[in-house]
Design an enzyme around this catalytic site. Structure first.
Site, PDB file in Angstrom:
ATOM      1  N   GLY A  89       8.311  35.270 -82.949  1.00 60.25           N
ATOM      2  CA  GLY A  89       9.403  35.482 -83.909  1.00 60.25           C
ATOM      3  C   GLY A  89       9.454  36.917 -84.392  1.00 60.25           C
ATOM      4  O   GLY A  89       8.571  37.718 -84.106  1.00 60.25           O
ATOM      5  N   GLY A  91       8.555  39.459 -86.350  1.00 55.92           N
ATOM      6  CA  GLY A  91       7.491  39.759 -87.305  1.00 55.92           C
ATOM      7  C   GLY A  91       7.693  41.085 -87.999  1.00 55.92           C
ATOM      8  O   GLY A  91       7.059  41.379 -89.007  1.00 55.92           O
ATOM      9  N   ARG A  92       8.535  41.916 -87.417  1.00 55.08           N
ATOM     10  CA  ARG A  92       8.827  43.192 -88.088  1.00 55.08           C
ATOM     11  C   ARG A  92      10.265  43.616 -87.837  1.00 55.08           C
ATOM     12  O   ARG A  92      10.582  44.793 -87.788  1.00 55.08           O
ATOM     13  CB  ARG A  92       7.867  44.278 -87.622  1.00 55.08           C
ATOM     14  CG  ARG A  92       7.892  44.534 -86.143  1.00 55.08           C
ATOM     15  CD  ARG A  92       7.287  45.879 -85.879  1.00 55.08           C
ATOM     16  NE  ARG A  92       7.114  46.094 -84.464  1.00 55.08           N
ATOM     17  CZ  ARG A  92       6.759  47.241 -83.952  1.00 55.08           C
ATOM     18  NH1 ARG A  92       6.527  48.256 -84.724  1.00 55.08           N
ATOM     19  NH2 ARG A  92       6.618  47.368 -82.661  1.00 55.08           N
ATOM     20  N   LYS A 112      14.244  47.277 -87.206  1.00 55.33           N
ATOM     21  CA  LYS A 112      12.895  47.074 -86.667  1.00 55.33           C
ATOM     22  C   LYS A 112      11.949  47.935 -87.495  1.00 55.33           C
ATOM     23  O   LYS A 112      12.168  49.140 -87.612  1.00 55.33           O
ATOM     24  CB  LYS A 112      12.891  47.496 -85.198  1.00 55.33           C
ATOM     25  CG  LYS A 112      11.594  47.286 -84.459  1.00 55.33           C
ATOM     26  CD  LYS A 112      11.837  47.449 -82.957  1.00 55.33           C
ATOM     27  CE  LYS A 112      10.560  47.438 -82.157  1.00 55.33           C
ATOM     28  NZ  LYS A 112      10.824  47.600 -80.723  1.00 55.33           N
ATOM     29  N   GLY A 125       4.476  44.337 -90.502  1.00 53.88           N
ATOM     30  CA  GLY A 125       5.936  44.363 -90.444  1.00 53.88           C
ATOM     31  C   GLY A 125       6.537  45.756 -90.349  1.00 53.88           C
ATOM     32  O   GLY A 125       7.747  45.918 -90.433  1.00 53.88           O
ATOM     33  N   ARG A 175      18.599  48.780 -84.271  1.00 56.04           N
ATOM     34  CA  ARG A 175      18.795  48.496 -82.848  1.00 56.04           C
ATOM     35  C   ARG A 175      20.069  47.686 -82.642  1.00 56.04           C
ATOM     36  O   ARG A 175      20.319  46.728 -83.357  1.00 56.04           O
ATOM     37  CB  ARG A 175      17.590  47.712 -82.335  1.00 56.04           C
ATOM     38  CG  ARG A 175      17.709  47.289 -80.892  1.00 56.04           C
ATOM     39  CD  ARG A 175      16.355  46.971 -80.313  1.00 56.04           C
ATOM     40  NE  ARG A 175      15.880  45.656 -80.713  1.00 56.04           N
ATOM     41  CZ  ARG A 175      14.666  45.190 -80.380  1.00 56.04           C
ATOM     42  NH1 ARG A 175      13.840  45.919 -79.668  1.00 56.04           N
ATOM     43  NH2 ARG A 175      14.295  44.007 -80.760  1.00 56.04           N
ATOM     44  N   ARG A 182      16.311  35.569 -76.346  1.00 59.64           N
ATOM     45  CA  ARG A 182      15.303  35.882 -75.333  1.00 59.64           C
ATOM     46  C   ARG A 182      14.918  34.606 -74.604  1.00 59.64           C
ATOM     47  O   ARG A 182      15.196  33.504 -75.104  1.00 59.64           O
ATOM     48  CB  ARG A 182      14.025  36.407 -76.008  1.00 59.64           C
ATOM     49  CG  ARG A 182      14.245  37.482 -77.015  1.00 59.64           C
ATOM     50  CD  ARG A 182      13.306  37.318 -78.195  1.00 59.64           C
ATOM     51  NE  ARG A 182      13.698  38.221 -79.278  1.00 59.64           N
ATOM     52  CZ  ARG A 182      13.244  39.464 -79.403  1.00 59.64           C
ATOM     53  NH1 ARG A 182      12.331  39.912 -78.586  1.00 59.64           N
ATOM     54  NH2 ARG A 182      13.692  40.241 -80.367  1.00 59.64           N
ATOM     55  N   ASP A 251       9.150  36.927 -74.212  1.00 60.61           N
ATOM     56  CA  ASP A 251       9.883  37.238 -75.450  1.00 60.61           C
ATOM     57  C   ASP A 251      10.555  38.598 -75.357  1.00 60.61           C
ATOM     58  O   ASP A 251      11.338  38.957 -76.233  1.00 60.61           O
ATOM     59  CB  ASP A 251       8.951  37.187 -76.667  1.00 60.61           C
ATOM     60  CG  ASP A 251       7.725  38.065 -76.491  1.00 60.61           C
ATOM     61  OD1 ASP A 251       7.005  37.889 -75.498  1.00 60.61           O
ATOM     62  OD2 ASP A 251       7.497  38.940 -77.339  1.00 60.61           O
ATOM     63  N   ASN A 252      10.260  39.346 -74.309  1.00 58.76           N
ATOM     64  CA  ASN A 252      10.904  40.644 -74.115  1.00 58.76           C
ATOM     65  C   ASN A 252      11.884  40.610 -72.954  1.00 58.76           C
ATOM     66  O   ASN A 252      12.245  41.662 -72.422  1.00 58.76           O
ATOM     67  CB  ASN A 252       9.851  41.735 -73.888  1.00 58.76           C
ATOM     68  CG  ASN A 252       9.029  41.996 -75.138  1.00 58.76           C
ATOM     69  OD1 ASN A 252       9.489  41.747 -76.250  1.00 58.76           O
ATOM     70  ND2 ASN A 252       7.816  42.484 -74.959  1.00 58.76           N
TER      71      ASN A 252
HETATM   72  P1  AMP Z   1       6.265  43.185 -79.166  1.00 55.88           P
HETATM   73  O1  AMP Z   1       4.961  43.498 -78.552  1.00 55.88           O
HETATM   74  O2  AMP Z   1       6.874  44.349 -79.916  1.00 55.88           O
HETATM   75  O3  AMP Z   1       7.227  42.551 -78.232  1.00 55.88           O
HETATM   76  O4  AMP Z   1       5.965  42.135 -80.332  1.00 55.88           O
HETATM   77  C1  AMP Z   1       5.364  40.897 -80.083  1.00 55.88           C
HETATM   78  C2  AMP Z   1       5.315  40.106 -81.376  1.00 55.88           C
HETATM   79  O5  AMP Z   1       4.509  40.759 -82.347  1.00 55.88           O
HETATM   80  C3  AMP Z   1       6.649  39.873 -82.048  1.00 55.88           C
HETATM   81  O6  AMP Z   1       6.636  38.595 -82.610  1.00 55.88           O
HETATM   82  C4  AMP Z   1       6.680  40.943 -83.104  1.00 55.88           C
HETATM   83  O7  AMP Z   1       7.544  40.621 -84.164  1.00 55.88           O
HETATM   84  C5  AMP Z   1       5.233  40.975 -83.538  1.00 55.88           C
HETATM   85  N1  AMP Z   1       4.849  42.260 -84.140  1.00 55.88           N
HETATM   86  C6  AMP Z   1       4.709  43.430 -83.479  1.00 55.88           C
HETATM   87  N2  AMP Z   1       4.336  44.415 -84.336  1.00 55.88           N
HETATM   88  C7  AMP Z   1       4.256  43.848 -85.563  1.00 55.88           C
HETATM   89  C8  AMP Z   1       3.919  44.337 -86.873  1.00 55.88           C
HETATM   90  N3  AMP Z   1       3.600  45.611 -87.090  1.00 55.88           N
HETATM   91  N4  AMP Z   1       3.954  43.452 -87.888  1.00 55.88           N
HETATM   92  C9  AMP Z   1       4.281  42.169 -87.688  1.00 55.88           C
HETATM   93  N5  AMP Z   1       4.591  41.655 -86.496  1.00 55.88           N
HETATM   94  C10 AMP Z   1       4.586  42.473 -85.438  1.00 55.88           C
HETATM   95 MG    MG Z   2       9.161  42.125 -78.350  1.00 54.22          MG
END
Ligand code: AMP
Ligand code: MG
Length: 501
Positions: A89, A91-92, A112, A125, A175, A182, A251-252
């Site tokens: 989900g 998260g940030r 973001k 976040g 963004r 996704r 998720d990407n």
């Molecule tokens: P990503 O690697 O950017 O595709 O992120 C994978 C997951 O980690 C997603 O659910 C993001 O929302 C979460 N996430 C990445 N960085 C952070 C952060 N600094 N704080 C909270 N959640 C994060």
């Molecule tokens: Mg991602």
């Protein structure tokens, strides 16, 4: 004074209750606008032309959300490096709303790095200046290269530190995406939700991205096939510019077929199908040449979520979905070969036999690989050779005999085609080749240099100059020559990318 209004039309928030959590962005102490994409703002009809930089910084930091914004954190799951994580989900990130652009396309506007959400798990976040500007550079470069991608509208520094291996200046990226649906969104509702929710999500995705499937009786299978087709197109384009996404987790992978999530991505220099730069990709799962295979793997995960919708009988649904997935390599190959022909200066509409042209292209790539030739420059200098100037191409190769043999094959292939298709009104071969073989890509050393200056010294000039150059990747402008040069060998030998989380 009220916050400015943006003409939002928020279908996700309105039509899909239960698929997200409402959530407000954190307030930041000292927002400063580092980047604003005026052309994109115009395209999106945001009506912000009269706002000064302070007002834009307030808006795109989340401190003063525009009227009509409905910030929500979207739920999704995902396979990360092959391991299923049922709860990821936003998260940030926060989706703040949707707008209809000048061409009538619905686009998401999301922040973001805007603070913690119900999906943050242990994360803060937040995001840092370097990785957010990196997303600007690479995303805008991809856009200029003609590759479907999310785009950066704004970057605001927050005036707040974020704590990573070292302390970094914080930032928020805005963004723009066709949507943030996704493969992982489907996985979330297939694993925690009801069949009705998966159907609701699929109907939403079809209406938004694949409306031509709406009336079809087998629309869920048609949806799977159409998503796979866009991925086949996208991944072929990635390979043709040397792009490595770096973290092709489910998720990407975006349902509308855009490149999304510029974390540890990189561009190859010397051609090598096994190239990997991400520090966390220890086994090369997401290596340059693995990307078509991974795309199919991810599509299989999407297919699993759709099985109950595809047919009532599970065995039957599996066989229908399997047919689509089994067709993926050939669909990918089809798009890859079409792109290859264009890069080789061959006309798309005439086929001299797919096997002949595939072999011609593969032996060229083998030659680049064997001699560690710079991928981007080799293609570009092949266009010079098409005009009779072979010296720049030859200068890239340590050994000439292999190149001689290959050039002869290529010239014969070109001559045969020219004889059959004289006076077809197309521009010269070299001109056509220079329209598809970029002179500039975001070279890793130049990107790092620009981000270090911005992040460590607050100096945005190198970032802005590089961005301007990357907006015209096909123009060989001597003023941009430094951006076309390969990195020193020592740089690439130790170059690593990081997730930037
Ligand atoms: P990503 O690697 O950017 O595709 O992120 C994978 C997951 O980690 C997603 O659910 C993001 O929302 C979460 N996430 C990445 N960085 C952070 C952060 N600094 N704080 C909270 N959640 C994060
Ligand atoms: Mg991602």
């Amino acid at each position: 004074m009220p916050n400015p209004a943006i003409p939002f039309d928020n279908t996700y928030a309105r039509d899909l209750p239960g698929f997200y959590e409402p959530c407000q962005p954190a307030t930041v102490p000292a927002p400063e606008l580092l980047f604003f994409n005026r052309g994109l703002a115009e395209e999106l009809r945001l009506g912000l032309a009269g706002q000064d930089v302070a007002a834009l910084a307030a808006i795109f930091s989340g401190n003063a959300l525009p009227e009509g914004a409905q910030p929500i954190a979207q739920a999704y799951a995902g396979h990360q490096f092959g391991q299923f994580n049922p709860q990821l989900g936003d998260g940030r990130a926060l989706l703040i709303g949707e707008v209809i652009d000048r061409q009538g396309r619905r686009r998401d506007i999301a922040l973001k790095g805007s603070g913690r959400t119900p999906f943050s798990r242990r994360g803060d976040g937040k995001a840092a200046v370097g990785p957010m500007l990196r997303e600007v550079l690479v995303g805008e470069a991809m856009h200029a290269l003609g590759i479907p991608t999310t785009r950066a509208l704004a970057v605001v520094s927050t005036g707040e530190p974020v704590y990573r291996e070292r302390t970094l200046p914080g930032a928020i990226l805005t963004r723009i995406a066709a949507s943030h649906l996704r493969v992982g969104t489907f996985q979330f509702f297939a694993s925690h939700g009801t069949e009705g929710q998966v159907r609701q999500l699929a109907d939403y995705a079809i209406a938004r991205h694949y409306p031509e499937q709406m009336a079809a009786e087998d629309r869920y299978l048609g949806f799977l096939r159409a998503v796979a087709e866009r991925q086949a197109v996208l991944i072929a384009q990635w390979l043709h510019v040397g792009f490595i996404h770096g973290v092709m987790n489910t998720d990407n992978m975006a349902i509308p077929g855009e490149t999304i999530d510029y974390g540890p991505c990189a561009f190859i220099e010397a051609y090598d199908p096994r190239a990997v730069f991400s520090s966390i990709d220890e086994r090369g799962r997401y290596a340059y040449g693995e990307q078509p295979r991974i795309a199919r793997w991810n599509l299989s995960r999407l297919a699993e979520t759709l099985l109950p919708l595809i047919a009532g009988n599970e065995g039957h649904a599996i066989s229908l979905a399997t047919e689509v997935l089994d067709a993926f390599p050939a669909r990918y190959q089809h798009h890859w070969l079409a792109g290859l022909r264009a890069k080789l200066g061959l006309r798309g509409q005439v086929s001299y036999g797919d096997q002949v042209d595939t072999a011609l292209g593969e032996s060229w790539l083998d030659l680049l690989h064997a001699q560690q030739v710079d991928f981007t420059l080799a293609w570009r200098r092949l266009a010079d050779a098409a005009e009779g100037d072979e010296a720049p191409l030859r200068a890239l190769f340590a050994a000439q005999p292999g190149l001689d043999r290959w050039l002869q094959r290529w010239r014969e292939r070109c001559a045969a085609e020219d004889a059959a298709m004289a006076n077809d009104g197309l521009p010269d071969r070299a001109v056509r080749m220079r329209r598809v073989n970029p002179w500039l890509i975001p070279r890793n050393h130049r990107v790092e240099e620009a981000l270090d200056a911005a992040s460590d010294a607050g100096n945005l000039a190198p970032f802005e100059q590089l961005l301007n150059a990357l907006r015209r990747p096909f123009d060989e402008d001597p003023a941009n020559a430094r951006y076309a040069e390969p990195a020193p060998g020592s740089f690439m030998a130790s170059f690593q990318t990081f997730c930037g989380t």
